[in-house]
Scaffold this motif. Structure first.
Motif, short mmCIF file in Angstrom:
data_model
loop_
_atom_site.label_atom_id
_atom_site.label_comp_id
_atom_site.label_asym_id
_atom_site.label_seq_id
_atom_site.Cartn_x
_atom_site.Cartn_y
_atom_site.Cartn_z
N ARG A 88 0.85 -1.18 0.02
CA ARG A 88 -0.07 0.22 0.14
C ARG A 88 0.90 1.04 -0.08
NH1 ARG A 88 -2.68 -4.08 2.56
NH2 ARG A 88 -1.55 -4.03 4.45
N THR A 89 0.76 2.11 -1.04
CA THR A 89 1.74 3.20 -1.18
C THR A 89 0.91 4.35 -0.65
OG1 THR A 89 2.43 2.32 -3.31
CG2 THR A 89 2.86 4.61 -2.82
N ALA A 90 1.65 5.16 0.23
CA ALA A 90 1.28 6.22 1.13
C ALA A 90 0.76 7.36 -0.04
CB ALA A 90 2.12 6.90 1.84
N THR A 91 -0.32 8.03 0.15
CA THR A 91 -0.80 8.98 -0.89
C THR A 91 -0.48 10.30 -0.29
OG1 THR A 91 -2.97 9.36 0.37
CG2 THR A 91 -3.05 7.72 -1.09
N GLY A 92 -0.12 10.76 0.99
CA GLY A 92 0.20 12.11 1.36
C GLY A 92 -0.91 12.57 1.97
N HIS A 93 -1.97 12.12 1.99
CA HIS A 93 -3.41 12.53 2.64
C HIS A 93 -3.57 11.54 3.99
CE1 HIS A 93 -7.54 13.47 3.45
NE2 HIS A 93 -7.23 14.63 2.74
N ALA A 94 -3.22 12.38 4.98
CA ALA A 94 -3.28 11.52 6.24
C ALA A 94 -4.55 10.87 6.47
CB ALA A 94 -2.81 12.52 7.24
N GLY A 95 -5.61 11.41 6.16
CA GLY A 95 -6.79 10.62 6.29
C GLY A 95 -6.90 9.34 5.42
N VAL A 96 -6.86 9.77 4.05
CA VAL A 96 -6.81 8.53 3.04
C VAL A 96 -5.74 7.31 3.48
CG1 VAL A 96 -6.35 8.05 0.64
CG2 VAL A 96 -7.67 10.09 1.26
N ASP A 97 -4.49 7.94 3.75
CA ASP A 97 -3.56 6.81 4.10
C ASP A 97 -3.97 6.01 5.59
OD1 ASP A 97 -1.98 7.77 2.23
OD2 ASP A 97 -0.54 8.88 3.19
N ALA A 98 -4.68 6.60 6.48
CA ALA A 98 -5.10 5.73 7.72
C ALA A 98 -6.21 4.74 7.28
CB ALA A 98 -5.76 6.84 8.65
#
Length: 89
Positions: free
Chosen positions: A32-42
């Motif tokens: 799972r690659t981080a998107t840079g958007h904390a809410g989406v990444d969570a």
């Protein structure tokens, strides 16, 4: 033991005759690659919870993640809320 029976026995995976129980949940190893958007990444990180559950329990995790991602997208369409001092005339 005949040669044919010996070959058949050699081809069987170790432990297959001993355990008729299905194997437990195994992580798929999906990156799972981080998107840079904390809410989406969570929410995406929550998908890892499904790795340790039986397949019939995945639905609950997937629905929770879908709901969270949908809320994050909906929030992008909402107009900005003015701060406490931005409402002056």
């Amino acid at each position: 033991m005949t040669d044919e029976a010996a070959e058949t026995r050699a081809e069987e995976p170790a432990g297959s005759a001993e355990s008729a129980e299905p194997a437990g949940p195994v992580a798929l190893g999906v990156v799972r690659t981080a998107t840079g958007h904390a809410g989406v990444d969570a929410h995406l990180a929550r998908l890892a919870d499904a790795d340790h559950l039986a397949a019939d329990a995945h639905v609950e995790v997937y629905e929770d993640v879908h709901r969270g991602l949908r809320e994050a997208l909906t929030a992008l369409d909402a107009p900005p809320v003015p701060g406490p001092y931005e409402n002056r005339s």
